[in-house]
Design a protein around this motif. Structure first.
Motif, PDB file in Angstrom:
ATOM      1  N   VAL A   1      65.027  -0.706 -59.968  1.00  0.00           N
ATOM      2  CA  VAL A   1      64.821  -1.916 -59.151  1.00  0.00           C
ATOM      3  C   VAL A   1      65.933  -2.041 -58.115  1.00  0.00           C
ATOM      4  CG1 VAL A   1      64.835  -4.446 -59.213  1.00  0.00           C
ATOM      5  CG2 VAL A   1      63.478  -3.153 -60.879  1.00  0.00           C
TER       6      VAL A   1
ATOM      7  N   TYR B   1      64.643  -7.957 -63.368  1.00  0.00           N
ATOM      8  CA  TYR B   1      64.260  -6.593 -63.730  1.00  0.00           C
ATOM      9  C   TYR B   1      63.778  -6.601 -65.167  1.00  0.00           C
ATOM     10  CZ  TYR B   1      69.069  -6.936 -65.423  1.00  0.00           C
ATOM     11  OH  TYR B   1      70.224  -7.369 -66.027  1.00  0.00           O
TER      12      TYR B   1
ATOM     13  N   PRO C   1      66.663  -1.931 -64.475  1.00  0.00           N
ATOM     14  CA  PRO C   1      67.665  -2.334 -63.483  1.00  0.00           C
ATOM     15  C   PRO C   1      68.023  -1.239 -62.480  1.00  0.00           C
ATOM     16  CG  PRO C   1      68.647  -2.109 -65.676  1.00  0.00           C
ATOM     17  CD  PRO C   1      67.168  -2.064 -65.851  1.00  0.00           C
TER      18      PRO C   1
ATOM     19  N   LEU D   1      72.398  -6.931 -58.779  1.00  0.00           N
ATOM     20  CA  LEU D   1      71.142  -7.615 -59.083  1.00  0.00           C
ATOM     21  C   LEU D   1      71.390  -9.083 -59.425  1.00  0.00           C
ATOM     22  CD1 LEU D   1      69.419  -4.822 -61.219  1.00  0.00           C
ATOM     23  CD2 LEU D   1      68.789  -5.540 -58.908  1.00  0.00           C
TER      24      LEU D   1
END
Length: 492
Positions: A51, A200, A48, A193
């Motif tokens: 990304v 991810y 995470p 995210l």
């Protein structure tokens, strides 16, 4: 009109940024991490943090005119899971139209006492440095967050680290490696995210309790946050304060090293012992740590136990020597502390040009392989000796009636002492004499020593022992002549 339209488009574009990106840009500008037009090499594991980092930087590409290159490292430690991580990163970079380099690394082979995680980090950073040079990147970007910083500080605190450890990770390292997420919490990245629908990968090893960092992450920090909700922020703030103090002490140490530390030419260092001993203990430790770190192939600092052992040796009235981890040898003389690579102390084999002990016949000619020189020894009257003294090369004349026999020519040995001419009868360790002349350790055992049952007669090519000098009562002399000296003072 067109200019005003462009300004409106820029404001609209900026308002379209995710709120988290404004915080990252603030960090970038506050610390001068990178500038518009820079080429950034971004480390992307697929987790995470990395990304989110790549996605946020991608938002900046049009406005900041950035060029991005991603790099993914595959250690192959988790089998199929590692390959799936790489496939995910490839798909992500293809969607974002970001060039990607996938690099396979081996972290299994590592020095003794170095953990797998530490070895993986070392090889990763070395590989990133090489790749940044290959692609022409201005900066290497990694995705460490405020939570990573807090974990690092706690980890070092539990190991009993000093200010350097408690400072944690710097926002910028070596002017090349930068951490734009340095002030961002991991929970904010996960919210970003989730809000953008960006998937991810989860590294299964991050949940394993066998690693100290994982136990700190999943057990200790949540408990601290229950006791003090702002625990993560407080730890990061402490890290910033410690870093400023650490920076000041590092500057002081650098100045001290410039005046007290000299390289010996074979990877080791001479340290002015008396000059070091009058410094505060904090600076003594830092200087020793800095010298040891210079000698480590990965610039890894020594343990506190190593520094304390060397400091005890430094403080001892008798001096002495010690072999330290990392194949480092320490010798303490009355005036100096020598920190040497162990290989510098090894006497090369005869096949490599170092001679054995030679019995000296008078007259004789000896081929000294240590320095590839010819040594001529002959006896004569004082008048004849004077005529020989004007011959080319180095000449030493000694009183034959003062000498005892047999004479030998041999290499230097630890503990050798002599009375250098001009020292008014005061003896000196040969090791200290060589150090004063700045002769590298690797050269010292190649220098021929003329020895007698009474002691050293002379360091051939350099200096005679005062006890065997010619006097007004001298009748017979022994003359030692050498070719031009091939080991010189101050060789570096």
């Amino acid at each position: 009109m067109m200019a005003s339209m462009a300004m409106v488009e820029q404001r609209v574009s900026r308002r379209a940024w995710p709120p988290l990106l404004h915080k990252v840009v603030k960090t970038v500008r506050a610390h001068g991490l990178f500038e518009p037009g820079h080429h950034l090499l971004v480390a992307v594991s697929g987790g995470p943090d990395s990304v989110a980092l790549l996605t946020l930087l991608h938002h900046l590409v049009p406005r900041w005119r950035l060029q991005l290159t991603a790099v993914h490292f595959n250690y192959g430690l988790r089998g199929l899971e590692s390959d799936e991580d790489q496939a995910f990163v490839m798909s992500l970079c293809e969607a974002l139209q970001v060039p990607l380099r996938c690099v396979s690394l081996d972290a299994r082979t590592r020095p003794q006492r170095v953990s797998l995680q530490a070895q993986a980090r070392d090889v990763r950073y070395r590989a990133m440095a090489r790749l940044a040079e290959d692609v022409g990147a201005d900066r290497i970007v990694v995705g460490h967050t405020a939570d990573d910083q807090a974990e690092t500080i706690v980890l070092w605190m539990l190991r009993g680290a000093g200010i350097t450890g408690l400072a944690g990770m710097p926002v910028q390292r070596d002017e090349k490696i930068i951490r734009p997420l340095y002030e961002v919490r991991r929970r904010d990245l996960l919210e970003f995210l989730d809000a953008t629908g960006q998937t991810y990968r989860q590294d299964s090893s991050n949940a394993k309790p066998i690693y100290a960092r994982n136990r700190i992450r999943h057990q200790l920090l949540p408990l601290l946050s229950q006791l003090a909700p702002a625990a993560i922020d407080a730890l990061c703030r402490m890290g910033d304060l410690c870093r400023e103090d650490d920076r000041y002490l590092e500057d002081q140490t650098a100045s001290l090293c410039a005046s007290l530390v000299q390289p010996d030419g074979v990877g080791g260092y001479f340290i002015d012992r008396l000059g070091l001993q009058v410094q505060p203990l904090a600076l003594q430790r830092r200087l020793l740590r800095d010298v040891f770190r210079r000698m480590h192939p990965s610039r890894r600092p020594p343990s506190l136990a190593t520094i304390e052992a060397v400091h005890r040796l430094l403080s001892s009235k008798r001096g002495g020597e010690r072999h330290c981890p990392g194949d480092v040898h320490v010798q303490v003389t009355p005036n100096a502390l020598l920190v040497l690579p162990a290989h510098a102390l090894a006497l090369p084999q005869e096949s490599e040009g170092v001679v054995k002990r030679h019995l000296v016949q008078i007259p004789s000619v000896i081929e000294w392989a240590g320095t590839s020189q010819r040594i001529r020894v002959q006896e004569g009257t004082r008048e004849a000796a004077h005529q020989l003294s004007v011959s080319p090369g180095w000449v030493m004349i000694v009183d034959a009636d003062v000498l005892s026999y047999p004479l030998h020519i041999r290499p230097w040995r630890a503990g050798d002492r002599f009375v250098p001419s001009g020292m008014k009868g005061r003896s000196k360790k040969l090791q200290d004499y060589f150090m004063d002349l700045k002769i590298p350790v690797s050269q010292r055992r190649r220098i021929p020593i003329l020895d007698s049952p009474q002691g050293i007669v002379g360091v051939l090519g350099f200096r005679q022992d005062e006890r065997f000098q010619v006097s007004g009562r001298t009748r017979r002399c022994v003359v030692i002549r050498m070719d031009e000296v091939s080991v010189t003072e101050g060789v570096h």
